[in-house]
Motif scaffolding. Structure first.
Motif, PDB file in Angstrom:
ATOM      1  N   LYS A 110      -2.931   6.478  -0.997  1.00  0.00           N
ATOM      2  CA  LYS A 110      -2.183   5.431  -1.662  1.00  0.00           C
ATOM      3  C   LYS A 110      -1.006   6.112  -2.356  1.00  0.00           C
ATOM      4  O   LYS A 110      -1.174   7.142  -2.990  1.00  0.00           O
ATOM      5  CB  LYS A 110      -3.103   4.787  -2.716  1.00  0.00           C
ATOM      6  N   THR A 158       1.936  -6.842  -8.554  1.00  0.00           N
ATOM      7  CA  THR A 158       1.341  -6.266  -7.346  1.00  0.00           C
ATOM      8  C   THR A 158       0.830  -7.413  -6.490  1.00  0.00           C
ATOM      9  O   THR A 158       0.927  -8.582  -6.877  1.00  0.00           O
ATOM     10  CB  THR A 158       0.154  -5.387  -7.748  1.00  0.00           C
ATOM     11  N   THR A 159       0.246  -7.092  -5.354  1.00  0.00           N
ATOM     12  CA  THR A 159      -0.349  -8.131  -4.514  1.00  0.00           C
ATOM     13  C   THR A 159      -1.364  -8.928  -5.324  1.00  0.00           C
ATOM     14  O   THR A 159      -1.361 -10.153  -5.321  1.00  0.00           O
ATOM     15  CB  THR A 159      -1.050  -7.486  -3.300  1.00  0.00           C
ATOM     16  N   THR A 190       2.422   1.468   2.913  1.00  0.00           N
ATOM     17  CA  THR A 190       2.371   1.914   1.514  1.00  0.00           C
ATOM     18  C   THR A 190       3.588   2.742   1.131  1.00  0.00           C
ATOM     19  O   THR A 190       3.819   2.999  -0.029  1.00  0.00           O
ATOM     20  CB  THR A 190       1.111   2.769   1.277  1.00  0.00           C
ATOM     21  N   GLU A 240      -3.473  -4.361  -1.784  1.00  0.00           N
ATOM     22  CA  GLU A 240      -2.785  -3.104  -2.065  1.00  0.00           C
ATOM     23  C   GLU A 240      -3.367  -1.941  -1.256  1.00  0.00           C
ATOM     24  O   GLU A 240      -2.650  -1.099  -0.739  1.00  0.00           O
ATOM     25  CB  GLU A 240      -2.885  -2.813  -3.569  1.00  0.00           C
TER      26      GLU A 240
END
Lengths: 272, 433, 337
Positions: C209, C106-107, C260, A168
């Motif tokens: 982020k 999420t990842t 992102t 992420e």
């Protein structure tokens, strides 16, 4: 070295359309392709073979027509292709699929020798689950590295490999022992235009079919009945109706019209 | 003797190439087919009608296993203007039982099936590979170069079935550049309907039976061309092909023509509510007999569209392709016995073709392309007269029938003049002689 | 399939994802949704996580309604590594037997969930966008898009527990509802020699982020923006509207925006009140990430661009010409001039 790639044949999702009247997908005329992410997994395996020697095997679970996908994989430089095809797999969810592919992979290992790196695409574009690869890795109890974008270093002596994966917040460089299981991103490589001898060999080499008869697969873990998850219903999301094209003599007039139209929404947000 | 990878290299996996490869593989010849599309059929386009006979000679009763859409029991011919059509046709039970006359097919499926048969017979098929040039040594074709790395292949003989643009035939000087008066541009859509809709709209009882409609007349504004509507299982193929020169001179766009065809009052009810599943465009060689080139040289033969083998009058292309592919293969087999693949031996190929109905048909119509090019009014004025005459006859307006016939006769005279009429008839008779 | 006694399983568990001492927002979104599910099931919401120092998250977790917070703390778990995380979590799930386990898609969550479900031999529904309780059977109904959002499937897991789902970030709103909770510390003995994978370097992507799911207004730029410089036009409009900016996959691949900020099948899924697509043709992969926005405004040169098929309002025009004017005029109208 031995590289084993798990691939899936999928309908080209970009060409699948929705029949809103019946609430189903129109698959007619939609070509079946190798899942795009899986192609990069094949490419990665073939390049490692070219660099370190050895061979690449590939396995695909699906109906007999999935042979096309395996032939295409061979024309990319794969040495051995296996089609895992049996009616008992029909309706398998990710858990049952990872079981069947694991059992098939064990058979391939028996025939072709131990695997150093397992490969799969990060997810399939039809189901989008990204869970079958991790499931197989878990069953083999080998390190799982998902979202791989680079294979940096492979040490065939020490049996280690260094990889870059997406997370992420950016990227991670991972070092792991082999055997290991990688699921890969498109960014991993650019597909190369395979040399003609690969294509000729693919045309000449038959695909080996694996099924419940020639592989140690227990039917009690396969298929719809033995899948923990079931589909209750499938439906098409409500169609978004084509809206209104705003036209006008000038850009100013168009923007003014647009503003009038979205003003109520802006109001609810307290913007005006 | 140079290197040799295969006995024969066939370029192009259309009906011509696959027919050749099938005959060769069945005879135990080591043959490879190189196709540029993703799979055989992916780049192939035709109106959508496939005749039984040539294919049946190759694979007896192929229609029992091949993915065909419907067998055709009725063929209609329409003369159409902007508001009417005059219909003729033949519907016969003779075409409603095996072995049938012709079929509607979808090429993507049919060619895929054909290629499976070819592979089963023992040929190798390579897709997604483009042949870039012939390899020539000592004046002889000894192989082909492809766009793949390590992409050279050598063989005794190359059969070029690489379509109307045949790069190979051109590069060997066998073919002249195509001029826009000798080729048509065809555009086609496949429109999805339900099986019941197709049956109802075309008056069909059984979903295996099919209808074709071929359309010409003043609707085409004097351009040489033809439109068609064919029934598939649960879709309709609708298309139009017009000589490129005419499109240019009339400043017409084939897509607009197709749109106006689809919206014509006679056509719209057949396709209304359907969804376009596929759109295809293709160049059709229409030059007829006179544009058929020399089809061989040392170690090389040309078949199908690549050899301009299309009977534009009867809309036949794929069966000519199959026939020519077969004959090229047989010629190779004869040559193999003597081990001589020279131009002289391979010239038998063209001789064989001359003996078949293919070139005889083409020869029969050899002067027609020029006649029509010269006298475009033949395509509009006579059909228009017929439409008007029929309209007159079927209009009940208190005028007695004898008077109507008299009026029609008068029209005929004033529009064409009896001498003009006689001249036109004589010209057509003479050109077909 | 391994049969289980499903009656022994109770409560809804939510995985608290964290990185660098910060909890991922999706965890709070899932806690909020879990409260709804727990109400229908007549049970409690519990949070769980593992790591080096994770007790610090307790206050936040209780703020979103978790009655219990199960944790395993061990310096060995400092960084996320699939296998030790999996083993520690499986240990907790085996011991406490939750009925439902929710993990952010999420990842990290997608890396973790499949391996946990395989060890537990239970069903996992990945990447869901809808969660409900069947009033009759009390089974969890998990709805997820497939075929790039063209088809929705509702999936359930009748005979295996826990019922596991990874849920897309940004689908549910995180709403606080503080409770007094209890931290429950568990222990797990790692056989460290078993784990042969390690992180040797972390590369933190430049730039902030972004959780696009936060914003009510998103202005998004595609390949039609023409250059990286022109992406500024998108940012400027977003600033005036008090929203944020995003990009299509093509724009990201061209290096005009960080990954992102990517919206779509391989990026983030967003549901803002207003989504302005600038120079985005609208491939179904992009649509999958933004189709459920309330109002979609599309600006594109090509009148046949697929984006217009789903746009509430369409403007055919050159973004480079339209956007600066729009920014200027909206600035005046919103009183920001």
């Amino acid at each position: 070295m031995h590289f084993l790639v798990f691939i899936k044949q999928v309908p080209d999702a970009a060409q699948v359309r929705v029949d809103y009247e019946t609430g189903t997908l129109i698959r007619e005329g939609v070509p079946a392709i190798i899942n795009p992410f899986d192609k990069h997994a094949i490419e990665a395996a073939v390049r490692l073979k070219d660099q370190f020697g050895g061979k690449v095997s590939v396995v695909c679970m699906g109906p007999p027509m999935a042979e096309d996908a395996l032939k295409e994989a061979m024309s990319m430089g794969v040495d051995k292709a296996f089609l895992l095809s049996d009616r008992i797999f029909a309706g398998s969810d990710t858990l049952a699929t990872s079981y069947a592919l694991w059992a098939a992979a064990k058979q391939i290992i028996k025939e072709e020798g131990p695997v150093d790196i397992f490969f799969a695409g990060k997810q399939a574009i039809d189901g989008d689950t990204a869970q079958t690869g991790p499931g197989i890795a878990t069953r083999f109890n080998v390190p799982l590295i998902t979202y791989v974008v680079d294979v940096k270093k492979l040490d065939p002596e020490k049996k280690t490999v260094e990889l870059v994966r997406l997370v992420e917040s950016g990227q991670e460089v991972i070092q792991t022992t082999m055997p290991c299981f990688l699921t890969v991103e498109e960014e991993l490589n650019t597909l190369s235009y395979a040399p003609l001898p690969y294509l000729i060999r693919a045309a000449k080499t038959p695909v080996k079919v694996l099924n419940s008869k020639n592989t140690e697969i227990e039917a009690e873990y396969c298929g719809l009945k033995n899948s923990p998850t079931k589909v209750r219903k499938a439906f098409t999301p409500p169609k978004r109706e084509r809206g209104e094209m705003i036209e006008g003599d000038s850009v100013d007039s168009i923007i003014n019209q647009l503003y009038e139209k979205i003003q109520p929404v802006l109001k609810t947000m307290g913007k005006v | 003797m140079s290197k040799k990878d295969f006995d024969v290299i066939v370029v192009g996996a259309g009906p011509a190439g696959m027919a050749a490869a099938y005959v060769l593989a069945k005879a135990g010849v080591d043959v490879i087919v190189i196709e540029r599309g993703k799979f055989p059929g992916s780049k192939n386009v035709m109106g959508g009608i496939f005749y039984r006979k040539p294919m049946d000679d190759l694979i007896p009763e192929f229609y029992k296993e091949a993915p065909i859409e419907r067998h055709i029991v009725e063929q209609r011919m329409w003369l159409m203007d902007d508001v009417s059509h005059f219909s003729m046709g033949i519907k016969t039970q003779k075409h409603n039982s095996e072995p049938y006359n012709c079929f509607s097919v979808l090429r993507a499926q049919f060619d895929k099936w054909f290629s499976k048969k070819v592979i089963e017979a023992g040929a190798l098929l390579i897709n997604e590979t483009v042949v870039t040039e012939p390899i020539i040594e000592n004046g002889k074709v000894v192989g082909v170069r492809t766009d793949r790395p390590q992409g050279d292949l050598y063989a005794d003989c190359v059969i070029a079935a690489d379509g109307v643009q045949s790069f190979l035939a051109k590069s060997l000087g066998l073919r002249k550049k195509i001029t826009p008066n000798k080729v048509a541009l065809g555009v086609k859509e496949i429109i999805g309907l339900s099986e019941e809709q197709v049956n109802d709209r075309f008056g069909i009882k059984d979903s295996n039976e099919g209808v074709t409609i071929e359309i010409t007349g003043p609707f085409l504004k004097g351009m040489e061309g033809m439109a068609w509507v064919y029934t598939n299982k649960n879709s309709v193929s609708i298309g139009i092909g017009v000589i490129i020169d005419d499109l240019i001179n009339h400043n017409m766009n084939p897509n607009d023509l197709l749109e106006s065809l689809k919206n014509h009052s006679s056509v719209l009810p057949l396709i209304e509510g359907g969804e376009t599943r596929e759109y295809l465009a293709h160049v059709i060689p229409e030059g007829g007999y006179k544009s058929v080139p020399k089809m061989y040289t040392d170690g090389f033969m040309v078949a199908g569209d690549a050899a301009m083998l299309v009977d534009s009058i009867h809309r036949e292309g794929s069966n000519l392709a199959v026939e020519s592919g077969k004959l090229a293969a047989r010629t190779y087999l004869e040559a193999k016995e003597s081990g001589d693949f020279s131009e002289k031996t391979l010239s038998r190929y063209q001789e064989k073709l001359e003996e078949t109905y293919i070139l005889q048909d083409l020869r029969y119509y050899r002067n027609l392309p020029e006649l029509l090019e010269e006298k475009r009014y033949l395509l509009t004025e006579y059909p228009q007269f017929l439409i008007d005459a029929m309209t007159e006859i079927y209009t009940v307006d208190g005028v007695p029938k004898p008077e109507k016939f008299k009026k029609i006769k008068g029209e005929l005279k004033s529009r064409f003049g009896y001498i003009g009429l006689a001249k036109d008839l004589y010209t057509i008779w003479r050109k077909l002689r | 399939m391994i049969k289980q006694d499903i009656s022994k399983y109770k409560h809804v568990w939510v995985f608290i994802e964290h990185e660098n001492g910060e909890v991922a927002r999706v965890s709070f979104e899932l806690l909020t949704k879990a409260r709804e599910l727990a109400k229908d099931l007549g049970c409690e919401v519990h949070a769980f996580t593992v790591g080096d120092k994770v007790k610090q998250f307790a206050d936040e977790v209780f703020k979103y309604g978790a009655k219990k917070f199960f944790i395993i703390e061990d310096p060995f778990l400092k960084d996320y590594i699939t296998e030790p995380y999996r083993d520690a979590i499986v240990h907790m799930i085996d011991k406490h037997k939750p009925e439902v386990v929710l993990i952010g898609a999420t990842t990290l969550g997608r890396d973790l969930a499949g391996t946990i479900a395989t060890v537990l031999q239970t069903g996992l529904t990945a990447d869901t966008t809808g969660l409900d309780i069947d009033p009759k059977t009390k089974n969890l109904l998990m709805t997820r898009p497939t075929f790039g959002g063209n088809l929705m499937a509702t999936i359930f897991c009748p005979d295996n527990r826990p019922q596991m789902s990874t849920s897309r970030p940004g689908v549910y709103k995180a709403i606080e509802e503080p409770v007094k909770g209890e931290v429950i510390k568990e222990k797990f003995e790692f056989d460290k020699s078993k784990y042969t994978k390690q992180i040797i370097e972390k590369i933190i992507e430049e730039g902030e982020k972004v959780n696009l799911g936060f914003y009510d207004i998103i202005v998004s730029g595609g390949f039609g923006m023409g250059s990286k410089d022109n992406m500024k036009l998108v940012q400027e409009l977003a600033d005036v509207l008090g929203g944020t900016w995003a990009a299509s996959r093509k724009a990201v691949q061209s290096g005009w925006a960080p990954q992102t900020r990517q919206v779509g099948q391989t990026g983030q899924t967003v549901h803002p009140k207003i989504y302005i697509a600038c120079g985005i043709s609208g491939a179904i992969q992009h649509q999958a990430g933004m189709k459920s926005s309330e109002v979609i405004i599309a600006i594109n040169k090509d009148p046949d661009a697929p984006i217009f098929e789903i746009a509430t309002y369409g403007i055919v025009g050159d973004v480079v010409e339209v956007l600066p004017k729009m920014t200027q005029m909206f600035k005046e109208k919103l009183g920001k001039a």
